[in-house]
Design a protein around this motif. Structure first.
Motif, PDB file in Angstrom:
ATOM      1  N   LYS A   1       0.840  -1.182  -0.013  1.00  0.00           N
ATOM      2  CA  LYS A   1      -0.043   0.082  -0.094  1.00  0.00           C
ATOM      3  C   LYS A   1       0.775   1.279   0.067  1.00  0.00           C
ATOM      4  CE  LYS A   1      -4.021   1.922   2.283  1.00  0.00           C
ATOM      5  NZ  LYS A   1      -3.594   3.319   2.603  1.00  0.00           N
ATOM      6  N   LYS A   2       1.978   1.148   0.738  1.00  0.00           N
ATOM      7  CA  LYS A   2       3.097   2.393   0.727  1.00  0.00           C
ATOM      8  C   LYS A   2       3.626   2.506  -0.622  1.00  0.00           C
ATOM      9  CE  LYS A   2       7.111   4.015   3.261  1.00  0.00           C
ATOM     10  NZ  LYS A   2       7.996   3.752   4.176  1.00  0.00           N
ATOM     11  N   SER A   3       3.841   1.587  -1.321  1.00  0.00           N
ATOM     12  CA  SER A   3       4.241   1.574  -2.743  1.00  0.00           C
ATOM     13  C   SER A   3       3.211   2.094  -3.618  1.00  0.00           C
ATOM     14  CB  SER A   3       4.753   0.289  -3.231  1.00  0.00           C
ATOM     15  OG  SER A   3       5.902  -0.286  -2.416  1.00  0.00           O
TER      16      SER A   3
ATOM     17  N   PHE B   1       8.228   0.841 -10.137  1.00  0.00           N
ATOM     18  CA  PHE B   1       7.072   0.223  -9.089  1.00  0.00           C
ATOM     19  C   PHE B   1       7.370  -1.051  -8.731  1.00  0.00           C
ATOM     20  CE2 PHE B   1       2.956  -1.717  -8.853  1.00  0.00           C
ATOM     21  CZ  PHE B   1       2.463  -0.943  -7.813  1.00  0.00           C
ATOM     22  N   LEU B   2       8.051  -2.059  -9.360  1.00  0.00           N
ATOM     23  CA  LEU B   2       8.294  -3.464  -9.280  1.00  0.00           C
ATOM     24  C   LEU B   2       9.524  -3.369  -8.134  1.00  0.00           C
ATOM     25  CD1 LEU B   2       8.231  -4.933 -12.819  1.00  0.00           C
ATOM     26  CD2 LEU B   2       6.465  -5.318 -11.221  1.00  0.00           C
ATOM     27  N   ASP B   3      10.432  -2.580  -8.397  1.00  0.00           N
ATOM     28  CA  ASP B   3      11.549  -2.435  -7.443  1.00  0.00           C
ATOM     29  C   ASP B   3      10.921  -2.141  -6.035  1.00  0.00           C
ATOM     30  OD1 ASP B   3      13.254  -3.160  -9.531  1.00  0.00           O
ATOM     31  OD2 ASP B   3      13.865  -1.043 -10.090  1.00  0.00           O
ATOM     32  N   ALA B   4      10.095  -1.079  -6.147  1.00  0.00           N
ATOM     33  CA  ALA B   4       9.594  -0.515  -4.640  1.00  0.00           C
ATOM     34  C   ALA B   4       8.942  -1.744  -3.864  1.00  0.00           C
ATOM     35  CB  ALA B   4       8.607   0.748  -4.865  1.00  0.00           C
ATOM     36  N   MET B   5       8.422  -2.721  -4.582  1.00  0.00           N
ATOM     37  CA  MET B   5       7.549  -3.685  -3.904  1.00  0.00           C
ATOM     38  C   MET B   5       8.658  -4.911  -3.579  1.00  0.00           C
ATOM     39  SD  MET B   5       3.853  -4.153  -5.535  1.00  0.00           S
ATOM     40  CE  MET B   5       4.339  -4.413  -7.282  1.00  0.00           C
TER      41      MET B   5
END
Length: 241
Positions: A70-72, A127-131
Motif C-alpha cells: 500500500k505504501k508503494s 514500481f516493481l523495485d519498490a515492492m
C-alpha cells in the motif's frame, strides 16, 4: 369455417415467406482490420503471501506485507479505484508424513491477490523495485504473477478498426460479385468481434528472485512494445443477376 380459413391463410403466408427466403441470393464474406497501438496503462496481478504456525500469525504477517504494498501504491499515486482485491484466502498447510502415512498440518498460509492498474507505464520498473521486500526469512513476500499492457483509448481504436474491416469486407464482396457476374443490392447482415494480441506476461517468482539476488544499484527495466487491436467482421450482401 372462419377458423379454418384463418388457419389456411396463415399456412399460405408461411409457405410464401419461406419460398421467398429460399430464393434470396447472398454473398457472405469475413474480413478484419488491426491497429498497432502504444499502451498507456498496465495491469498487474500482485500476490501477497505469508505463512506461520498459527492462523493469526499468518494473517498478521500478510497484513504487514500489505501495508508495504500500500505504501508503494501511495508513493506512485495509484488511485483507489485502480486497485482491487480479487481473492483472499487463509488455509492450513499440510505435509505428508512417511512414517504415519498421513497428512500432517504444519501451519497456515494467507494469500491476497490484487489487481493493480498503473496509468504511468514509464514507472513500471521502479514500481516493481519498490515492492521488493528485504526480509531474509521465507515467511512472507510479494509476487507479481503477470502484467498486461493496454490503452484507455481502446474503444476509439476499435471503432476506427471496425470501419476499416467493413471496407475490406465490401471490397471482397465487390470482387466476388464481379467474378460471379452479379450485382450487390445491399447489406442484409453485419456482425463483429474484437480481440487484442497482448496476453498477460507471466512473471511468477520474479519478486522473490529480485529480493535475494538484486544488487543495490540494479533496477528493473521493462519494454512495452505495441499492442494489436483486431476487429473481425462478417457481412452478408444481397445480390441480383
Amino acid at each position: 369455417m372462419k377458423k379454418s380459413l384463418l388457419f389456411l391463410s396463415a399456412v399460405s403466408f408461411c409457405l410464401i415467406a419461406g419460398a421467398a427466403q429460399a430464393d434470396d441470393k447472398v454473398i457472405v464474406v469475413s474480413s478484419s482490420a488491426e491497429k498497432n497501438v502504444e499502451p498507456n496503462m498496465v495491469s498487474l496481478n500482485v500476490e501477497i503471501w505469508s505463512k506461520a504456525s498459527t492462523a493469526k500469525q499468518a494473517q498478521s504477517l500478510n497484513a504487514s506485507e500489505f501495508q508495504k504494498v500500500k505504501k508503494s501504491l501511495d508513493s506512485f499515486k495509484v488511485k483507489k479505484e485502480d486497485v482491487q482485491t480479487e481473492n483472499y484466502s487463509l488455509n492450513p498447510e499440510y505435509i505428508y508424513d512417511q512414517k504415519t502415512q498421513q497428512n500432517k498440518m504444519v501451519g497456515f498460509r494467507a494469500l491476497q491477490t490484487l489487481k493493480v492498474i498503473l496509468k504511468k507505464t514509464e514507472d513500471l520498473g521502479s514500481f516493481l523495485d519498490a515492492m521488493v521486500t528485504s526480509a531474509t526469512k521465507n515467511e512472507s513476500g510479494v509476487n507479481v504473477n503477470s502484467i498486461q499492457w493496454d490503452t484507455d483509448k481502446r474503444q476509439q481504436f476499435e471503432i476506427s478498426a471496425l470501419g476499416d474491416a467493413v471496407k475490406n469486407g465490401r471490397a471482397k464482396a465487390d470482387e466476388l460479385a464481379k467474378a460471379a457476374n452479379v450485382k450487390i443490392k445491399g447489406v442484409s447482415m453485419l456482425s463483429h468481434g474484437v480481440s487484442h494480441s497482448a496476453p498477460p506476461m507471466p512473471m511468477r517468482g520474479m519478486m522473490k528472485t529480485m529480493a535475494y539476488e538484486m544488487k543495490p544499484m540494479d533496477s528493473t527495466e521493462v519494454m512495452a512494445g505495441q499492442i494489436k487491436i483486431r476487429v473481425d467482421v462478417t457481412a452478408e450482401y444481397e445480390i441480383t443477376n
